[in-house]
Each structure stands twice: as structure tokens, then as C-alpha cells.
Design a protein around this motif. Structure first.
Motif, PDB file in Angstrom:
ATOM      1  N   THR A   1       0.814  -1.210   0.000  1.00 44.74           N
ATOM      2  CA  THR A   1       0.000   0.000   0.000  1.00 44.74           C
ATOM      3  C   THR A   1       0.851   1.264   0.000  1.00 44.74           C
ATOM      4  O   THR A   1       0.327   2.364   0.104  1.00 44.74           O
ATOM      5  CB  THR A   1      -0.923   0.029   1.231  1.00 44.74           C
ATOM      6  OG1 THR A   1      -0.127  -0.081   2.431  1.00 44.74           O
ATOM      7  CG2 THR A   1      -1.899  -1.141   1.178  1.00 44.74           C
ATOM      8  N   SER A   2       2.162   1.097  -0.136  1.00 46.71           N
ATOM      9  CA  SER A   2       3.059   2.245  -0.178  1.00 46.71           C
ATOM     10  C   SER A   2       4.301   1.868  -0.970  1.00 46.71           C
ATOM     11  O   SER A   2       4.784   0.738  -0.873  1.00 46.71           O
ATOM     12  CB  SER A   2       3.456   2.695   1.240  1.00 46.71           C
ATOM     13  OG  SER A   2       4.491   3.671   1.200  1.00 46.71           O
ATOM     14  N   SER A   3       4.797   2.808  -1.756  1.00 44.94           N
ATOM     15  CA  SER A   3       6.024   2.562  -2.512  1.00 44.94           C
ATOM     16  C   SER A   3       7.261   2.773  -1.657  1.00 44.94           C
ATOM     17  O   SER A   3       8.366   2.391  -2.047  1.00 44.94           O
ATOM     18  CB  SER A   3       6.076   3.480  -3.739  1.00 44.94           C
ATOM     19  OG  SER A   3       5.985   4.845  -3.346  1.00 44.94           O
ATOM     20  N   ASP A   4       7.094   3.399  -0.484  1.00 48.60           N
ATOM     21  CA  ASP A   4       8.221   3.695   0.399  1.00 48.60           C
ATOM     22  C   ASP A   4       8.312   2.748   1.587  1.00 48.60           C
ATOM     23  O   ASP A   4       9.404   2.499   2.103  1.00 48.60           O
ATOM     24  CB  ASP A   4       8.132   5.142   0.911  1.00 48.60           C
ATOM     25  CG  ASP A   4       8.144   6.151  -0.214  1.00 48.60           C
ATOM     26  OD1 ASP A   4       8.898   5.947  -1.179  1.00 48.60           O
ATOM     27  OD2 ASP A   4       7.396   7.145  -0.128  1.00 48.60           O
ATOM     28  N   GLU A   5       7.187   2.211   2.016  1.00 49.38           N
ATOM     29  CA  GLU A   5       7.155   1.340   3.183  1.00 49.38           C
ATOM     30  C   GLU A   5       6.633  -0.046   2.784  1.00 49.38           C
ATOM     31  O   GLU A   5       5.800  -0.166   1.891  1.00 49.38           O
ATOM     32  CB  GLU A   5       6.251   1.942   4.265  1.00 49.38           C
ATOM     33  CG  GLU A   5       6.669   3.327   4.739  1.00 49.38           C
ATOM     34  CD  GLU A   5       7.961   3.311   5.510  1.00 49.38           C
ATOM     35  OE1 GLU A   5       8.286   2.251   6.086  1.00 49.38           O
ATOM     36  OE2 GLU A   5       8.641   4.353   5.555  1.00 49.38           O
TER      37      GLU A   5
ATOM     38  N   VAL B   1      -7.580   0.039   0.395  1.00 47.14           N
ATOM     39  CA  VAL B   1      -6.593   1.085   0.138  1.00 47.14           C
ATOM     40  C   VAL B   1      -7.076   1.876  -1.063  1.00 47.14           C
ATOM     41  O   VAL B   1      -7.723   1.338  -1.965  1.00 47.14           O
ATOM     42  CB  VAL B   1      -5.193   0.476  -0.139  1.00 47.14           C
ATOM     43  CG1 VAL B   1      -5.213  -0.390  -1.383  1.00 47.14           C
ATOM     44  CG2 VAL B   1      -4.150   1.565  -0.282  1.00 47.14           C
TER      45      VAL B   1
ATOM     46  N   GLU C   1       0.786   7.238  -8.294  1.00 50.68           N
ATOM     47  CA  GLU C   1       1.093   6.204  -7.298  1.00 50.68           C
ATOM     48  C   GLU C   1       1.051   4.823  -7.948  1.00 50.68           C
ATOM     49  O   GLU C   1       0.157   4.512  -8.734  1.00 50.68           O
ATOM     50  CB  GLU C   1       0.106   6.259  -6.143  1.00 50.68           C
ATOM     51  CG  GLU C   1       0.430   5.271  -5.029  1.00 50.68           C
ATOM     52  CD  GLU C   1      -0.517   5.388  -3.851  1.00 50.68           C
ATOM     53  OE1 GLU C   1      -0.203   4.826  -2.792  1.00 50.68           O
ATOM     54  OE2 GLU C   1      -1.556   6.040  -3.994  1.00 50.68           O
TER      55      GLU C   1
ATOM     56  N   ARG D   1      -3.756   7.625  -3.649  1.00 52.22           N
ATOM     57  CA  ARG D   1      -3.587   8.918  -2.998  1.00 52.22           C
ATOM     58  C   ARG D   1      -3.149  10.021  -3.942  1.00 52.22           C
ATOM     59  O   ARG D   1      -3.426  11.181  -3.715  1.00 52.22           O
ATOM     60  CB  ARG D   1      -2.577   8.792  -1.849  1.00 52.22           C
ATOM     61  CG  ARG D   1      -3.033   7.876  -0.722  1.00 52.22           C
ATOM     62  CD  ARG D   1      -1.909   7.606   0.255  1.00 52.22           C
ATOM     63  NE  ARG D   1      -0.813   6.877  -0.391  1.00 52.22           N
ATOM     64  CZ  ARG D   1       0.321   6.551   0.217  1.00 52.22           C
ATOM     65  NH1 ARG D   1       0.508   6.908   1.479  1.00 52.22           N
ATOM     66  NH2 ARG D   1       1.253   5.877  -0.427  1.00 52.22           N
TER      67      ARG D   1
ATOM     68  N   THR E   1      11.418  -1.738   1.728  1.00 52.37           N
ATOM     69  CA  THR E   1      10.639  -0.998   0.744  1.00 52.37           C
ATOM     70  C   THR E   1      10.003  -1.998  -0.222  1.00 52.37           C
ATOM     71  O   THR E   1      10.472  -3.131  -0.359  1.00 52.37           O
ATOM     72  CB  THR E   1      11.497   0.003  -0.062  1.00 52.37           C
ATOM     73  OG1 THR E   1      12.462  -0.726  -0.838  1.00 52.37           O
ATOM     74  CG2 THR E   1      12.199   0.982   0.852  1.00 52.37           C
ATOM     75  N   SER E   2       8.971  -1.555  -0.932  1.00 47.23           N
ATOM     76  CA  SER E   2       8.234  -2.462  -1.804  1.00 47.23           C
ATOM     77  C   SER E   2       8.937  -2.721  -3.125  1.00 47.23           C
ATOM     78  O   SER E   2       8.483  -3.571  -3.900  1.00 47.23           O
ATOM     79  CB  SER E   2       6.838  -1.885  -2.084  1.00 47.23           C
ATOM     80  OG  SER E   2       6.943  -0.635  -2.760  1.00 47.23           O
TER      81      SER E   2
ATOM     82  N   THR F   1       4.386  -1.891   3.800  1.00 44.82           N
ATOM     83  CA  THR F   1       3.104  -2.123   4.445  1.00 44.82           C
ATOM     84  C   THR F   1       2.075  -2.588   3.416  1.00 44.82           C
ATOM     85  O   THR F   1       2.188  -2.287   2.224  1.00 44.82           O
ATOM     86  CB  THR F   1       2.599  -0.841   5.117  1.00 44.82           C
ATOM     87  OG1 THR F   1       2.520   0.207   4.121  1.00 44.82           O
ATOM     88  CG2 THR F   1       3.555  -0.403   6.214  1.00 44.82           C
TER      89      THR F   1
END
Length: 405
Positions: A100-104, A383, A390, A386, A127-128, A106
Motif C-alpha cells: 500500500t506504499s512505494s516507500d514502506e 486502500v 502512485e 492517494r 521498501t516495496s 506495508t
């Protein structure tokens, strides 16, 4: 070889994750409140070994619920004997983890049995955009920056191990990660295919294949060759002891010659002439994704428009039989349009009998049941997008409790 391990102690649903739908732990067993207690409890008259034989066939999500019923059930589910029994159970339907995030790192994991999403914290990965491969309950992660960190973990139990002494620390332009776990011994093989351009010559690329065996805990540089007119990318898979690598043309302008497939026999560690046995594509593709289903090689490919070959107009699935491809399915046009604006590439992975397809541009997830020949949309992931650019991605894995790296 230095190893780092981490594990959770016991089976605890709080450590595992939270159902994002706030599912009542016993709602599926109570028939929505219509269950009427009887005067005799079957649990009280069943000996442990019979109760164990019943519980071992439950889906993974139900096992976490079962472990919370009472102390007796918890002790059975968390016992070493129960783990050994699980190893003989047929494969579970694969889950799909969506970042659900390109940086984390998660995200949520989709369970096709109960058709629900669960919140899961992945160990090790930061990171993903790391390289990811999975097989029989284990997932391998390799960092995309230095390519010097590689972890193997069970995403359900969160057992993990870091592999050290990774091969060839020199930077390579492209890397492809693949792994295969033996269902008998639970040992695993990991392959890294590296491709690097020869300085000053765009048409020639150095290709090397590095193999890790968990039983010997040793990396071996199994193959090195200079390819002319072709390079490897990020796509590879291991099926039945054979490593398949998708190649990309660096010289041909013909649409039908943009991709090729080569094989590497891991048992004999021989390519038999890597390019001399290049397998042609079934048709011109915008992209190809290699998937191992029950040790058979499948490919999910994007079909380009005739007048605009880089614009995707459909998605098909093929199975490799010998040196030829046979069509195994195609996404219905109505479902294909459900992705909205789809780039020429997408992500796809699968296990057992299911293939997942996801657009990088959104969280919509399509699943294909190979046995039933049916396509359907998965329940919506909790999700939302955003910002316009993204990106979304994910991977499938088989949920298992008994296997550890």
C-alpha cells in the motif's frame, strides 16, 4: 556462514495481523448466531489425535481462530507433532500480498478462501521495490539498491533468515530472483540471474547465473556467458528443477522478436547452449510474466494492438508444453476494461491453481482459477489511490505454518 534468525514464540493471532473487516473470530462457525449448544460437546469425547486430524485440514486463517478457542486446542495447534502433520497436507490456495506504499513495506494479504483482506507486517523487507520470489510457504526478498541483502522468511509465522556471502557484489543492470522449495525435504534453492551491459557495446550483455542451496549453504556461480542481441531482465522462475529466464531483445526492431525464453537445468547445471535452445513467444507481447503452477510453467502476457504494438489490448495465459506454448485462458474483454487505463506492463503471480493479475496503476486485483476456467475480481482492497502517479504492486505466496527457512 553467518546466519541471522528471528521467530515468534507460539501461534498468536495478535502477532499475525488483524482482519481489516473486523471479523468475529467465530462468526463463520456459528452460522450467524443460529448455532444452538448441545448437551454433549464433541470436543470433550474426541481424543487428541483425532482432533488433530480434523484441525490439520482447516485453512490457515481458521487455524489462528482455532488456537484461540481453548488451551487444549492451542496446545494441539502449536505442537511440533501438529507441524509435522501439516507438512503432509495438500497445498493451500495462495494468498496475495498487496503493498500500500512505494516507500514502506506495508500492505494487506488477500485470502481467497474467505475472500477477505488481512493486515500483515512483513519481516526484513524495508521498501516495496525489493526483488521478491516465493515457493511453498517461503518468500525471499533481495534489496534493489546494493543487492547485498537477501532474506528468506515465512510471512505468516515471521520466521526469517538472512543469507550472507552473496555472489558478485559488483553492480549489474538487471537482476532476476527465483526460488524453489522442496515439499519433501523443505530445503530450498535460490537463483540470481545478473545481466550487465558490456562497456561501450549496447548489443552485448554479460549474463551470469548464481545458485544457492540451503542444505550446503553455499553459493555457486553456475554459468557465465556473453549474449549478443539479448539481455536478461527481472523475470525468472524455477519449475521442476529447471530455471526459466525471460530475455529481451536489444537489437531487433521486429515486434515478434522482442522476447525469448531460455532454460537452465539446475540438476546438471547446464544451459545446453543458452541461445541455441531459445523458446519463441506464442505471439508478440508487450510484457511477459512467468508463473510456476504445480511445477508447470505458465506465462501471462500482454497483447499489443496491431497499429500500436506498445499499447496493450488484452491479456492471455499460456502453458509451456515441450518447446511450444498452448493457450490456457484469456481475460474477458469486459474484465480487462475494468482495469481502466492499463500500461503496457502489469504484475502477475500465482501458485497451485490460481493466477493473480494486478495493474501497477491501481489496487484492483483479478484472479483466474485454472481448474474452473473462471475469472473474477477479488474483493476490494482497503486502500485508495492517494495521487495520480502512485504505483501498486504485490506478490502471491502459499500460507503455511510448518515451514521455516
Amino acid at each position: 556462514m553467518e546466519e541471522q534468525t528471528s521467530r515468534i514464540s507460539g501461534l498468536d493471532s495478535d502477532d499475525w495481523g488483524t482482519d481489516v473487516h473486523d471479523l468475529d473470530l467465530f462468526s463463520e462457525l456459528s452460522d450467524k448466531g443460529n448455532w444452538v449448544p448441545t448437551s454433549v460437546s464433541m470436543d470433550s469425547i474426541l481424543p487428541d489425535h483425532l482432533l488433530e486430524r480434523i484441525l490439520v485440514y482447516l485453512p490457515v486463517a481458521s487455524l489462528f481462530r482455532a488456537s484461540s478457542v481453548c488451551k487444549r486446542w492451542h496446545d494441539i495447534v502449536t505442537s511440533s507433532r501438529f507441524s509435522r502433520s501439516l507438512s503432509h497436507v495438500l497445498p493451500h490456495k495462495p494468498w496475495y500480498f498487496m503493498f500500500t506504499s512505494s516507500d514502506e513495506p506495508t500492505g494487506y494479504a488477500y485470502d481467497p478462501v474467505f475472500k477477505k483482506w488481512y493486515s500483515i507486517d512483513l519481516p526484513c523487507i524495508r521498501t516495496s521495490n525489493w526483488f521478491i520470489s516465493s515457493s511453498h510457504g517461503l518468500v525471499s526478498f533481495m534489496d534493489n539498491d546494493s543487492r547485498s541483502e537477501l532474506f528468506v522468511c515465512n510471512p505468516i509465522t515471521r520466521w526469517w533468515r538472512r543469507l550472507t556471502d552473496l555472489p558478485d557484489s559488483c553492480f549489474s543492470d538487471y537482476n532476476a530472483l527465483a526460488m524453489s522449495v522442496s515439499r519433501v525435504s523443505q530445503g530450498y534453492t535460490i537463483s540470481i540471474v545478473k545481466s550487465k551491459q558490456v562497456p561501450g557495446d549496447f548489443s552485448r550483455w554479460d549474463l551470469s547465473i548464481h545458485i544457492y542451496d540451503s542444505e550446503t549453504m553455499i553459493w555457486v556461480a553456475s554459468f557465465m556467458e556473453v549474449l549478443t542481441g539479448w539481455r536478461a531482465g527481472n523475470e525468472s522462475v524455477i519449475c521442476g528443477g529447471v530455471l526459466y529466464v525471460l530475455l529481451y531483445s536489444t537489437g531487433s526492431t521486429m515486434l515478434e522478436d522482442r522476447h525469448g525464453l531460455v532454460t537452465f537445468d539446475l540438476s546438471s547445471q547446464s544451459s545446453n547452449g543458452l541461445l541455441t535452445r531459445k523458446i519463441a513467444m506464442p505471439c508478440p507481447l508487450t510484457c511477459g510474466r512467468l508463473v510456476n503452477l504445480k511445477d508447470r510453467l505458465y506465462m501471462v502476457g500482454g497483447i499489443g494492438k496491431k497499429d500500436r504494438p506498445d499499447v496493450i489490448k488484452g491479456i492471455r495465459v499460456w502453458i509451456l508444453t515441450g518447446m511450444d506454448w498452448e493457450e490456457a485462458g484469456r481475460v474477458p474483454h469486459k474484465l480487462f476494461r475494468g482495469f481502466g487505463e492499463l500500461d503496457d506492463v502489469f504484475t502477475s503471480s500465482g501458485n497451485d491453481e490460481l493466477i493473480y493479475i494486478q495493474s501497477y496503476g491501481g489496487p484492483s486485483l483479478l484472479v483466474y482459477n485454472l481448474n474452473e476456467k473462471k475469472w473474477r475480481w477479488c474483493e476490494k482492497c482497503p486502500v485508495s489511490k492517494r495521487f495520480p502517479l502512485e504505483l501498486f504492486k504485490g506478490f502471491s505466496f502459499e500460507p503455511r505454518l510448518e515451514i521455516a527457512p
